[in-house]
Design a protein around this motif. Sequence first.
Motif, PDB file in Angstrom:
ATOM      1  N   HIS A  13      35.233  42.663  46.498  1.00  0.00           N
ATOM      2  CA  HIS A  13      36.034  42.127  45.383  1.00  0.00           C
ATOM      3  C   HIS A  13      35.431  40.821  44.876  1.00  0.00           C
ATOM      4  CE1 HIS A  13      39.769  44.479  47.006  1.00  0.00           C
ATOM      5  NE2 HIS A  13      38.803  45.277  46.603  1.00  0.00           N
ATOM      6  N   SER A  18      34.813  42.130  35.239  1.00  0.00           N
ATOM      7  CA  SER A  18      33.846  41.979  36.332  1.00  0.00           C
ATOM      8  C   SER A  18      32.453  42.460  35.912  1.00  0.00           C
ATOM      9  CB  SER A  18      34.313  42.741  37.577  1.00  0.00           C
ATOM     10  OG  SER A  18      34.442  44.109  37.297  1.00  0.00           O
ATOM     11  N   LEU A  65      42.276  48.775  42.927  1.00  0.00           N
ATOM     12  CA  LEU A  65      42.702  49.479  41.716  1.00  0.00           C
ATOM     13  C   LEU A  65      43.808  50.479  42.020  1.00  0.00           C
ATOM     14  CD1 LEU A  65      39.147  50.292  40.316  1.00  0.00           C
ATOM     15  CD2 LEU A  65      40.871  48.958  39.107  1.00  0.00           C
ATOM     16  N   THR A  88      32.245  50.910  41.702  1.00  0.00           N
ATOM     17  CA  THR A  88      33.430  50.632  42.530  1.00  0.00           C
ATOM     18  C   THR A  88      33.230  51.283  43.890  1.00  0.00           C
ATOM     19  OG1 THR A  88      34.586  52.620  41.799  1.00  0.00           O
ATOM     20  CG2 THR A  88      35.029  50.615  40.554  1.00  0.00           C
ATOM     21  N   GLN A 112      35.324  46.347  42.351  1.00  0.00           N
ATOM     22  CA  GLN A 112      36.710  46.697  42.674  1.00  0.00           C
ATOM     23  C   GLN A 112      36.729  47.947  43.535  1.00  0.00           C
ATOM     24  OE1 GLN A 112      37.962  46.162  38.424  1.00  0.00           O
ATOM     25  NE2 GLN A 112      39.824  45.463  39.442  1.00  0.00           N
ATOM     26  N   TRP A 133      37.129  52.339  35.943  1.00  0.00           N
ATOM     27  CA  TRP A 133      38.014  51.145  35.957  1.00  0.00           C
ATOM     28  C   TRP A 133      39.330  51.367  35.242  1.00  0.00           C
ATOM     29  CZ3 TRP A 133      32.861  50.241  34.252  1.00  0.00           C
ATOM     30  CH2 TRP A 133      32.070  49.584  35.176  1.00  0.00           C
ATOM     31  N   GLY A 135      41.703  42.850  43.909  1.00  0.00           N
ATOM     32  CA  GLY A 135      40.584  43.773  43.637  1.00  0.00           C
ATOM     33  C   GLY A 135      40.861  45.249  43.845  1.00  0.00           C
TER      34      GLY A 135
END
Length: 630
Positions: A210, A499, A249, A175, A215, A358, A247
Amino acid sequence: MLSSKLLRFRDPQLAAIWEKVRHGERLSKDDGLALYATHDVIGLGRMANEVSRAKSGDSVYFVLNQKFEPTNICVLSCKFCDFAVKKGAPEAYEQSIEEMLSMLNPNIREVHITMGLHPDWEWQYYVDMVRRIKENFPLIDVKAFTAVEIDFFAKKFKKTHEEVLSELKAVGLKTMPGGGAEVFSERVRKLIFNQKIGAKTWFEVHRKAHRLGIQSNVTMLYGHVETIEERIEHMMKVRDVQDETGGFLTFIPLAFQPGDTGIKTRNNFTSAIDDLKTIAISRLMLDNVPHIKAYWVMLTAEVAAVALNFGADDMDGTVGYERIAHDAGATSPMQLQKEKIISIIHEAGKIPVERDVWYNPLHIYTAEGTTVVSKMPYLNSVPFYAEFEPSSGDVKVAPLVPHVFGEFAKEGKVDAGPMSLMDYAEQQDEFDMLDYGVAVNGKAYSVLLYSHYEWSKLSGKRIGITGETSTSVNLLRVLLEKKYGVKDVKFERLHLTSSQNDYTHFDAVLLIGDEALRRHKLGGLGTFLNVYDLAEEWHAWKKMPFVFAVWAVRKTVAGDHREAIVEALEHSLAFTKGKEVELGRDHAKRLGMTREELGTYISAFTYTLGSAEKEAIDTFLGEVYNIVTM
Ligand code: V47
């Protein structure tokens, strides 16, 4: 969110805003300004806390992490930054990858890397940094490089943003952090960071990330020269892009640390009231961003603790050695111990949930005397929770996908909720079944097998199976073996985070819940031509309903907690009857479903288990155990 909850306010303007919030209406710029202007800070916090609870239950997330700032040498000179220096300056430092690796504790789950824009480092160095961390510590996820750094790499190494991001993703980037956003205002940019990219490029990089399945987070640096209006506009810009990509978080308000920046006098920190208002208003304005982070490094652990009841549901983590804020005079410790974070979260009356990058829950730390109810985060479970307010404050709610609920239940950490039927079957000795659950009599719409082959041709094939529940997986096995006589299928668990999955390796893929609905709306899954609804297949075969989950309560749960759970559940189901479409509206919108589709979907489910459902449970479990013992 749609709630019948009436809150009382000292400021009548807040009552009007709460009406909008509880009817799921989006807040306007004027609403945001009114929220900042209010003196009813407690009322504001209560609203934000309600919104946060509707999203995350009582969970507050944290991650065992380590921050790395491998160099403070930076080609830019932003006025608000006390961290960056020029090459050759006495405080300049550069860390080797070896040094970074030697600082890593294998028990952590995330490294957060961000640094100065170094004039000489080669592209390969950044790639190696990510690659070697991943090679040496496969369990540690890498959250690295702000949009400012990505854009710098693209320009310096003559690559597109997509090339930079894809090359980093290929070696393990998971990420992106939310830094470098500062305040999305050209006026402020010209005043204090005129060499840095502005909102347009920042969002462009995040949109591209994204699209590539990376993300990211988004920050807002506040408490310097920006106006309140600019803060609200910043949030609204984030909200617009999130509508497009989904996208982001986490939103992270960063309280400005004045240090020796000269922007404000040295000890002129933001006030606790301003910090708490900003957290709460972020939660209320950003209805489409899943999490709000109370970054204790800049807020102080004390203010962050209060923020957990003002709309924040994430505390970042242990952090390790942090330089950016501390070079600018932050008074918080450099690092917090895991135990300290857990005790802060408990003290706030919340449930500490250790997570990965995530937000997949890894561990849950239940306080003594607390009963934890699992919240299934799927659209079809809205009726259980829309008005689920147990009368005991010691009954808490944590959103968990069924498989994780099952695992935590086995560890004794979670005590009640709609348990995946297979998990219940395994844990019947510890749990009592209530007369509630999730059942369908025909199509389920959200338990779908995407396949390149017809059923009868799946022998010996490779099927990717959802990691979210074992009931649908067992239903698939039963259908394959008993209905269609298909043997020797190779099952492989998919990642919980969509993803992360590459579906192209598989001959067929089983998706469930919101992911199945989302994919269906997007026109299916890649090139898979056959789509089978497993509950429909079961119904056509057995002429019976199918039960996916049953509400179960641990036998040892105290009598008053059990009563509170049953009462809250019955109240929620009675309240939501006939209003399911209204209640599920926001959730369905996020999945791209129309009102009509939502109506058809939600009316497929029954939530009370009668004799037909119980018979169906026995029949299904009989089939499953028959396969196992064959
Ligand atoms: O972009 C710089 C800020 C950011 C100061 O994504 C300052 O999970 C306060 O982005 N006072 C870097 N802030 C930190 C960051 C971050 C932190 C925690 C979690 C995440 C995440 C991201 O720090 C910079 C800048 O906005 N910053 N100087 C200062 N004097």
